[in-house]
Design an enzyme around this catalytic site. Structure first.
Site, PDB file in Angstrom:
ATOM      1  N   ASP A  29       0.848  -1.191   0.000  1.00 60.83           N
ATOM      2  CA  ASP A  29       0.000   0.000   0.000  1.00 60.83           C
ATOM      3  C   ASP A  29       0.886   1.244   0.000  1.00 60.83           C
ATOM      4  O   ASP A  29       1.897   1.311   0.700  1.00 60.83           O
ATOM      5  CB  ASP A  29      -0.921   0.004   1.217  1.00 60.83           C
ATOM      6  CG  ASP A  29      -2.060   0.998   1.074  1.00 60.83           C
ATOM      7  OD1 ASP A  29      -3.225   0.572   0.938  1.00 60.83           O
ATOM      8  OD2 ASP A  29      -1.776   2.230   1.085  1.00 60.83           O
ATOM      9  N   THR A  93     -12.362   3.619  -1.328  1.00 53.68           N
ATOM     10  CA  THR A  93     -11.930   4.717  -2.205  1.00 53.68           C
ATOM     11  C   THR A  93     -11.539   4.223  -3.591  1.00 53.68           C
ATOM     12  O   THR A  93     -11.703   4.963  -4.563  1.00 53.68           O
ATOM     13  CB  THR A  93     -10.743   5.483  -1.590  1.00 53.68           C
ATOM     14  OG1 THR A  93      -9.665   4.593  -1.364  1.00 53.68           O
ATOM     15  CG2 THR A  93     -11.156   6.149  -0.289  1.00 53.68           C
ATOM     16  N   HIS A  98     -10.274  -5.064  -3.162  1.00 55.21           N
ATOM     17  CA  HIS A  98      -8.936  -5.346  -2.646  1.00 55.21           C
ATOM     18  C   HIS A  98      -9.041  -5.713  -1.177  1.00 55.21           C
ATOM     19  O   HIS A  98      -9.926  -5.231  -0.467  1.00 55.21           O
ATOM     20  CB  HIS A  98      -8.011  -4.136  -2.839  1.00 55.21           C
ATOM     21  CG  HIS A  98      -8.595  -2.855  -2.351  1.00 55.21           C
ATOM     22  ND1 HIS A  98      -9.512  -2.135  -3.075  1.00 55.21           N
ATOM     23  CD2 HIS A  98      -8.403  -2.171  -1.199  1.00 55.21           C
ATOM     24  CE1 HIS A  98      -9.860  -1.055  -2.406  1.00 55.21           C
ATOM     25  NE2 HIS A  98      -9.210  -1.060  -1.250  1.00 55.21           N
ATOM     26  N   HIS A 100      -6.985  -5.607   2.278  1.00 53.04           N
ATOM     27  CA  HIS A 100      -5.845  -5.058   3.019  1.00 53.04           C
ATOM     28  C   HIS A 100      -5.327  -6.145   3.964  1.00 53.04           C
ATOM     29  O   HIS A 100      -6.108  -6.742   4.706  1.00 53.04           O
ATOM     30  CB  HIS A 100      -6.285  -3.880   3.888  1.00 53.04           C
ATOM     31  CG  HIS A 100      -6.847  -2.704   3.147  1.00 53.04           C
ATOM     32  ND1 HIS A 100      -6.123  -1.562   2.890  1.00 53.04           N
ATOM     33  CD2 HIS A 100      -8.076  -2.482   2.621  1.00 53.04           C
ATOM     34  CE1 HIS A 100      -6.884  -0.686   2.251  1.00 53.04           C
ATOM     35  NE2 HIS A 100      -8.078  -1.218   2.083  1.00 53.04           N
TER      36      HIS A 100
HETATM   37  P1  AMP Z   1      -9.794   1.611   0.295  1.00 51.25           P
HETATM   38  O1  AMP Z   1      -9.955   2.896   1.054  1.00 51.25           O
HETATM   39  O2  AMP Z   1     -10.160   0.401   1.064  1.00 51.25           O
HETATM   40  O3  AMP Z   1     -10.458   1.696  -1.057  1.00 51.25           O
HETATM   41  O4  AMP Z   1      -8.239   1.452   0.078  1.00 51.25           O
HETATM   42  C1  AMP Z   1      -7.543   1.932  -1.025  1.00 51.25           C
HETATM   43  C2  AMP Z   1      -6.087   1.793  -0.704  1.00 51.25           C
HETATM   44  O5  AMP Z   1      -5.355   1.892  -1.895  1.00 51.25           O
HETATM   45  C3  AMP Z   1      -5.570   2.870   0.255  1.00 51.25           C
HETATM   46  O6  AMP Z   1      -5.018   2.252   1.413  1.00 51.25           O
HETATM   47  C4  AMP Z   1      -4.503   3.580  -0.590  1.00 51.25           C
HETATM   48  O7  AMP Z   1      -3.398   3.998   0.176  1.00 51.25           O
HETATM   49  C5  AMP Z   1      -4.137   2.527  -1.601  1.00 51.25           C
HETATM   50  N1  AMP Z   1      -3.612   3.011  -2.875  1.00 51.25           N
HETATM   51  C6  AMP Z   1      -4.176   3.920  -3.704  1.00 51.25           C
HETATM   52  N2  AMP Z   1      -3.418   4.100  -4.799  1.00 51.25           N
HETATM   53  C7  AMP Z   1      -2.357   3.258  -4.669  1.00 51.25           C
HETATM   54  C8  AMP Z   1      -1.218   2.959  -5.474  1.00 51.25           C
HETATM   55  N3  AMP Z   1      -1.001   3.576  -6.646  1.00 51.25           N
HETATM   56  N4  AMP Z   1      -0.320   2.047  -5.014  1.00 51.25           N
HETATM   57  C9  AMP Z   1      -0.516   1.434  -3.839  1.00 51.25           C
HETATM   58  N5  AMP Z   1      -1.588   1.657  -3.033  1.00 51.25           N
HETATM   59  C10 AMP Z   1      -2.492   2.561  -3.440  1.00 51.25           C
END
Ligand code: AMP
Ligand code: ZN
Length: 112
Positions: A29, A93, A98, A100
């Site tokens: 992440d 977001t 995905h 985590h």
């Molecule tokens: P969510 O809020 O569950 O949708 O998590 C989205 C996650 O994607 C967040 O923890 C972000 O930090 C991560 N994220 C967004 N863009 C990238 C990227 N280009 N590379 C790695 N992680 C990302």
């Protein structure tokens, strides 16, 4: 497809790869919320866990088969947490499902 995680899985956007197979991609992440914070994604676009169905569930199974491999590769012998956010109230977001993986320290008790 303008999905950022589809592009990451396809290698069109750089990421720090942790694990990869024909159905799954896992990467660090970009904004870690724990000492170890990995995202595990299917290589097909599934918007969220709310969109799992009998046509894409093999990819979901593959994601869950990958999770212990990712955890071992990241040294999470002492445990970890797996979270997926869904939709507006789940504060999702990125609209590509995905999971985590959070660990590397004792996590707060009061999240779930
Ligand atoms: P969510 O809020 O569950 O949708 O998590 C989205 C996650 O994607 C967040 O923890 C972000 O930090 C991560 N994220 C967004 N863009 C990238 C990227 N280009 N590379 C790695 N992680 C990302
Ligand atoms: Zn996608």
């Amino acid at each position: 497809m303008s999905c950022i995680f589809c592009k990451i899985a396809a290698g069109e956007i750089p990421s720090e790869k942790v694990y990869s197979d024909d159905k799954v991609y896992a990467f660090k992440d970009i904004s870690p919320q724990a000492p170890v914070h990995i995202l595990v994604i299917p290589r097909v676009h599934i918007e969220s866990a709310n969109d799992i169905n009998d046509e894409n569930s093999a990819y979901v199974a593959a994601v869950f088969e990958a999770i212990p491999k990712v955890a071992r590769a990241c040294g999470l012998e002492n445990g970890y947490r797996v979270i997926t956010n869904v939709g507006e109230d789940g504060c999702q977001t990125v609209k590509h499902m995905h999971f985590h993986i959070l660990g590397g320290k004792k996590l707060p008790e009061n999240v779930v």
